[in-house]
Design an enzyme around this catalytic site. Structure first.
Site, PDB file in Angstrom:
ATOM      1  N   GLY A  43       0.771  -1.236   0.000  1.00 30.94           N
ATOM      2  CA  GLY A  43       0.000   0.000   0.000  1.00 30.94           C
ATOM      3  C   GLY A  43       0.799   1.280   0.000  1.00 30.94           C
ATOM      4  N   GLU A  98       4.180   4.707   5.585  1.00 35.04           N
ATOM      5  CA  GLU A  98       2.952   3.926   5.627  1.00 35.04           C
ATOM      6  C   GLU A  98       1.860   4.603   4.820  1.00 35.04           C
ATOM      7  OE1 GLU A  98       1.550   1.308   5.958  1.00 35.04           O
ATOM      8  OE2 GLU A  98       1.721   0.332   7.879  1.00 35.04           O
ATOM      9  N   ASP A  99       0.951   3.792   4.285  1.00 35.54           N
ATOM     10  CA  ASP A  99      -0.196   4.378   3.590  1.00 35.54           C
ATOM     11  C   ASP A  99      -1.250   4.824   4.588  1.00 35.54           C
ATOM     12  OD1 ASP A  99      -0.845   1.748   4.301  1.00 35.54           O
ATOM     13  OD2 ASP A  99      -1.745   1.254   2.374  1.00 35.54           O
ATOM     14  N   ASP A 102      -4.205   2.411  11.025  1.00 33.21           N
ATOM     15  CA  ASP A 102      -5.583   2.123  11.407  1.00 33.21           C
ATOM     16  C   ASP A 102      -5.594   1.538  12.816  1.00 33.21           C
ATOM     17  OD1 ASP A 102      -8.265   1.443  11.548  1.00 33.21           O
ATOM     18  OD2 ASP A 102      -8.298   0.287   9.703  1.00 33.21           O
ATOM     19  N   LYS A 130      -6.059   6.992  10.935  1.00 32.93           N
ATOM     20  CA  LYS A 130      -7.449   6.734  11.319  1.00 32.93           C
ATOM     21  C   LYS A 130      -7.494   6.476  12.827  1.00 32.93           C
ATOM     22  CE  LYS A 130      -9.820   3.947   8.567  1.00 32.93           C
ATOM     23  NZ  LYS A 130     -10.441   2.708   8.015  1.00 32.93           N
ATOM     24  N   PHE A 151     -14.044   2.596   5.120  1.00 33.27           N
ATOM     25  CA  PHE A 151     -13.153   1.734   4.345  1.00 33.27           C
ATOM     26  C   PHE A 151     -12.670   2.508   3.125  1.00 33.27           C
ATOM     27  CE2 PHE A 151     -11.719  -1.697   1.620  1.00 33.27           C
ATOM     28  CZ  PHE A 151     -10.962  -2.411   2.518  1.00 33.27           C
ATOM     29  N   ASP A 158      -6.130  -0.628  -0.933  1.00 30.56           N
ATOM     30  CA  ASP A 158      -6.838  -1.583  -1.777  1.00 30.56           C
ATOM     31  C   ASP A 158      -7.991  -2.270  -1.056  1.00 30.56           C
ATOM     32  OD1 ASP A 158      -5.741  -4.862  -1.357  1.00 30.56           O
ATOM     33  OD2 ASP A 158      -5.046  -3.234  -0.081  1.00 30.56           O
ATOM     34  N   ARG A 164      -5.927   0.146  -5.970  1.00 32.82           N
ATOM     35  CA  ARG A 164      -4.690   0.843  -5.601  1.00 32.82           C
ATOM     36  C   ARG A 164      -4.329   1.939  -6.592  1.00 32.82           C
ATOM     37  NH1 ARG A 164      -2.129  -1.999  -1.529  1.00 32.82           N
ATOM     38  NH2 ARG A 164      -2.373  -4.260  -1.548  1.00 32.82           N
TER      39      ARG A 164
END
Length: 180
Positions: A43, A98-99, A102, A130, A151, A158, A164
């Protein structure tokens, strides 16, 4: 793909603007350190590549692949090392790219792993954070955007390996993943 998006959260232009700002911060922070930049596969690859092109520093790049989602829409909480680094991190300044942060499980695993291996410092730059999803106490040092507990897909994020390549970050329609 675009029809599966409930709404665009951050456009390509907004992403670029924020990455320019983050890159200036990181350039100032790391100008004399020669960090090892670690991109979390898969990601964060798009974000990492776009960021390192903006950063005016001497740095090395490596990749690590860890997973806690296994194709679903929520973390299992169990992190698995899929592909390890090729670089030695001992006595290095590390910048994890990092993407999204969470639950925090993956990031905590990575930080602990790198510290155990003797990294001099470990900092985290994430495109998206998040906080509502957090299950483990962990914090990114550099954050592009705080996002809602939805989401998200696009720009590296993805669902089952797809979406992506969207040039923006959007909220995936629940009907897409609820049928699976």
């Amino acid at each position: 793909m675009n029809n599966d998006i409930e709404r665009v959260l951050y456009s390509k232009e907004e992403l670029n603007r924020r990455m320019d700002e983050l890159a200036k911060q990181l350039t100032a922070e790391y100008k004399d350190q020669r960090p090892l930049i670690i991109s979390v596969m898969t990601g964060a690859v798009l974000f990492t590549v776009d960021m390192i092109k903006r950063m005016d520093i001497m740095a090395k790049l490596d990749f690590i692949d860890v997973s806690s989602y296994y194709g679903g829409t929520s973390s299992t909480g169990k992190v698995k090392l899929v592909q390890d680094l090729k670089s030695d991190v001992r006595d290095r300044s590390i910048l994890i790219m990092e993407d999204i942060v969470d639950t925090g499980h993956t990031l905590k695993y990575l930080i602990d792993l790198l510290k155990e291996r003797g990294a001099k410092s470990v900092k985290v730059c994430t495109l998206l954070d998040k906080p509502e999803g957090r299950q483990v106490e962990v914090k990114a040092d550099y954050v592009g955007f705080n996002v809602p507990n939805e989401f998200l897909v696009g720009y590296g994020l993805d669902y089952q390996g797809y979406y992506r390549n969207l040039p923006y970050v959007g909220i995936l329609k629940p009907a897409v993943y609820e049928k699976d």
